[in-house]
Design an enzyme around this catalytic site. Sequence first.
Site, PDB file in Angstrom:
ATOM      1  N   ASP A  43      -0.439   7.848   0.189  1.00 44.35           N
ATOM      2  CA  ASP A  43       0.308   8.983  -0.372  1.00 44.35           C
ATOM      3  C   ASP A  43       1.025   9.746   0.754  1.00 44.35           C
ATOM      4  O   ASP A  43       2.232  10.039   0.662  1.00 44.35           O
ATOM      5  CB  ASP A  43      -0.698   9.891  -1.103  1.00 44.35           C
ATOM      6  CG  ASP A  43      -0.061  10.929  -2.005  1.00 44.35           C
ATOM      7  OD1 ASP A  43       1.155  10.870  -2.233  1.00 44.35           O
ATOM      8  OD2 ASP A  43      -0.817  11.800  -2.491  1.00 44.35           O
TER       9      ASP A  43
ATOM     10  N   ASP B 283       2.610  -2.564   5.218  1.00 45.75           N
ATOM     11  CA  ASP B 283       2.859  -1.166   4.867  1.00 45.75           C
ATOM     12  C   ASP B 283       3.775  -1.117   3.651  1.00 45.75           C
ATOM     13  O   ASP B 283       4.929  -1.558   3.714  1.00 45.75           O
ATOM     14  CB  ASP B 283       3.522  -0.489   6.079  1.00 45.75           C
ATOM     15  CG  ASP B 283       3.863   0.964   5.842  1.00 45.75           C
ATOM     16  OD1 ASP B 283       3.695   1.474   4.713  1.00 45.75           O
ATOM     17  OD2 ASP B 283       4.323   1.593   6.809  1.00 45.75           O
ATOM     18  N   ILE B 284       3.295  -0.562   2.570  1.00 50.19           N
ATOM     19  CA  ILE B 284       4.068  -0.563   1.314  1.00 50.19           C
ATOM     20  C   ILE B 284       5.351   0.254   1.438  1.00 50.19           C
ATOM     21  O   ILE B 284       6.308   0.010   0.704  1.00 50.19           O
ATOM     22  CB  ILE B 284       3.165  -0.064   0.153  1.00 50.19           C
ATOM     23  CG1 ILE B 284       3.688  -0.543  -1.201  1.00 50.19           C
ATOM     24  CG2 ILE B 284       3.004   1.457   0.182  1.00 50.19           C
ATOM     25  CD1 ILE B 284       2.691  -0.381  -2.346  1.00 50.19           C
TER      26      ILE B 284
ATOM     27  N   THR C  25      -9.166   2.624  -3.282  1.00 48.01           N
ATOM     28  CA  THR C  25     -10.120   1.962  -2.380  1.00 48.01           C
ATOM     29  C   THR C  25     -10.183   2.578  -0.986  1.00 48.01           C
ATOM     30  O   THR C  25     -10.902   2.073  -0.127  1.00 48.01           O
ATOM     31  CB  THR C  25      -9.799   0.463  -2.227  1.00 48.01           C
ATOM     32  OG1 THR C  25      -8.541   0.325  -1.539  1.00 48.01           O
ATOM     33  CG2 THR C  25      -9.734  -0.233  -3.565  1.00 48.01           C
ATOM     34  N   GLY C  26      -9.436   3.654  -0.757  1.00 46.33           N
ATOM     35  CA  GLY C  26      -9.497   4.330   0.537  1.00 46.33           C
ATOM     36  C   GLY C  26     -10.325   5.593   0.411  1.00 46.33           C
ATOM     37  O   GLY C  26     -11.543   5.546   0.235  1.00 46.33           O
TER      38      GLY C  26
HETATM   39  N1  AR6 Z   1       0.657   0.747   2.739  1.00 44.39           N
HETATM   40  C1  AR6 Z   1      -0.191   0.067   1.932  1.00 44.39           C
HETATM   41  N2  AR6 Z   1      -1.471   0.420   1.736  1.00 44.39           N
HETATM   42  C2  AR6 Z   1      -1.924   1.501   2.411  1.00 44.39           C
HETATM   43  C3  AR6 Z   1      -1.116   2.266   3.273  1.00 44.39           C
HETATM   44  C4  AR6 Z   1       0.238   1.849   3.427  1.00 44.39           C
HETATM   45  N3  AR6 Z   1       1.100   2.513   4.214  1.00 44.39           N
HETATM   46  N4  AR6 Z   1      -1.876   3.280   3.795  1.00 44.39           N
HETATM   47  C5  AR6 Z   1      -3.107   3.139   3.274  1.00 44.39           C
HETATM   48  N5  AR6 Z   1      -3.149   2.060   2.460  1.00 44.39           N
HETATM   49  P1  AR6 Z   1      -5.821   5.750  -0.040  1.00 44.39           P
HETATM   50  P2  AR6 Z   1      -7.087   6.420  -2.636  1.00 44.39           P
HETATM   51  C6  AR6 Z   1      -4.268   1.518   1.669  1.00 44.39           C
HETATM   52  O1  AR6 Z   1      -6.892   6.461   0.711  1.00 44.39           O
HETATM   53  O2  AR6 Z   1      -8.345   5.784  -2.216  1.00 44.39           O
HETATM   54  C7  AR6 Z   1      -4.746  10.707  -0.733  1.00 44.39           C
HETATM   55  O3  AR6 Z   1      -5.080  11.854  -0.012  1.00 44.39           O
HETATM   56  C8  AR6 Z   1      -5.668   1.886   2.076  1.00 44.39           C
HETATM   57  O4  AR6 Z   1      -6.101   1.052   3.160  1.00 44.39           O
HETATM   58  O5  AR6 Z   1      -4.419   5.919   0.389  1.00 44.39           O
HETATM   59  O6  AR6 Z   1      -6.520   6.095  -3.982  1.00 44.39           O
HETATM   60  C9  AR6 Z   1      -4.215  11.031  -2.129  1.00 44.39           C
HETATM   61  O7  AR6 Z   1      -3.435  12.209  -2.120  1.00 44.39           O
HETATM   62  C10 AR6 Z   1      -6.430   1.588   0.811  1.00 44.39           C
HETATM   63  O8  AR6 Z   1      -6.685   0.193   0.701  1.00 44.39           O
HETATM   64  O9  AR6 Z   1      -5.847   6.165  -1.617  1.00 44.39           O
HETATM   65  C11 AR6 Z   1      -5.483  11.203  -2.907  1.00 44.39           C
HETATM   66  O10 AR6 Z   1      -6.031  12.503  -2.709  1.00 44.39           O
HETATM   67  C12 AR6 Z   1      -5.419   1.959  -0.292  1.00 44.39           C
HETATM   68  O11 AR6 Z   1      -4.161   2.055   0.360  1.00 44.39           O
HETATM   69  C13 AR6 Z   1      -6.420  10.176  -2.294  1.00 44.39           C
HETATM   70  O12 AR6 Z   1      -5.945   9.968  -0.972  1.00 44.39           O
HETATM   71  C14 AR6 Z   1      -5.712   3.275  -0.972  1.00 44.39           C
HETATM   72  O13 AR6 Z   1      -6.223   4.208  -0.032  1.00 44.39           O
HETATM   73  C15 AR6 Z   1      -6.340   8.867  -3.047  1.00 44.39           C
HETATM   74  O14 AR6 Z   1      -7.307   7.982  -2.516  1.00 44.39           O
END
Ligand code: AR6
Length: 165
Positions: free
Chosen positions: A34, A10-11, A118-119
């Site tokens: 986020d 968890d970052i 990537t999420g």
């Molecule tokens: N620590 C590290 N990595 C994480 C954590 C964490 N606590 N939680 C999730 N990830 P995403 P996006 C990973 O969906 O695709 C939001 O609503 C996750 O598994 O967080 O850039 C924003 O406001 C994945 O590998 O971001 C934007 O609207 C990575 O973080 C939108 O989502 C990114 O997943 C951005 O989407």
Amino acid sequence: MASIEVIKGDITGLAVDAIVNAANSSLLGGGGVDGAIHRKAGPDLVHECRLLGGAKTGEVKMTKGYRLPARFILHAVGPVWQGGGANEAELLASCYRKALALAVRHEIKSVAFPAISTGIYGYPKGEAADVAVTTVKAHLAPLPQLVIFCCFDEETAALYRARLA
Ligand code: AR6
């Protein structure tokens, strides 16, 4: 030269100078990493974010870390995956480049990146890891001294390790 590490976790728990957020263009919070960052940083974060006026895709803006162990947050707006023909790779690379440039400007010694886009934004994990690793390696400088790829799941961590081996 900087060293690069891959960790799974968890970052929001990392005690580094700066963590990167995978934000949206409002910079006012959302789901995924986020949401986790805003919850842990506390309500003062969104107050500072309101003053930033949003950011375009590929841009990065900095705030303080508030209740996070990290001192700063670099809010990067990754691209929504649209199949690959909408300049997604360049926009994703821009997030990594601009975050590193801000880190240099603010003498940030350690920075951790999540796997931006990537999420919820649907960028294929392997292709995003290609962009992340290639861009960070191409911009390695004396600062930051440590770059961490913080992967939330083992699949993502394995993709990064393979590309850094
Ligand atoms: N620590 C590290 N990595 C994480 C954590 C964490 N606590 N939680 C999730 N990830 P995403 P996006 C990973 O969906 O695709 C939001 O609503 C996750 O598994 O967080 O850039 C924003 O406001 C994945 O590998 O971001 C934007 O609207 C990575 O973080 C939108 O989502 C990114 O997943 C951005 O989407």
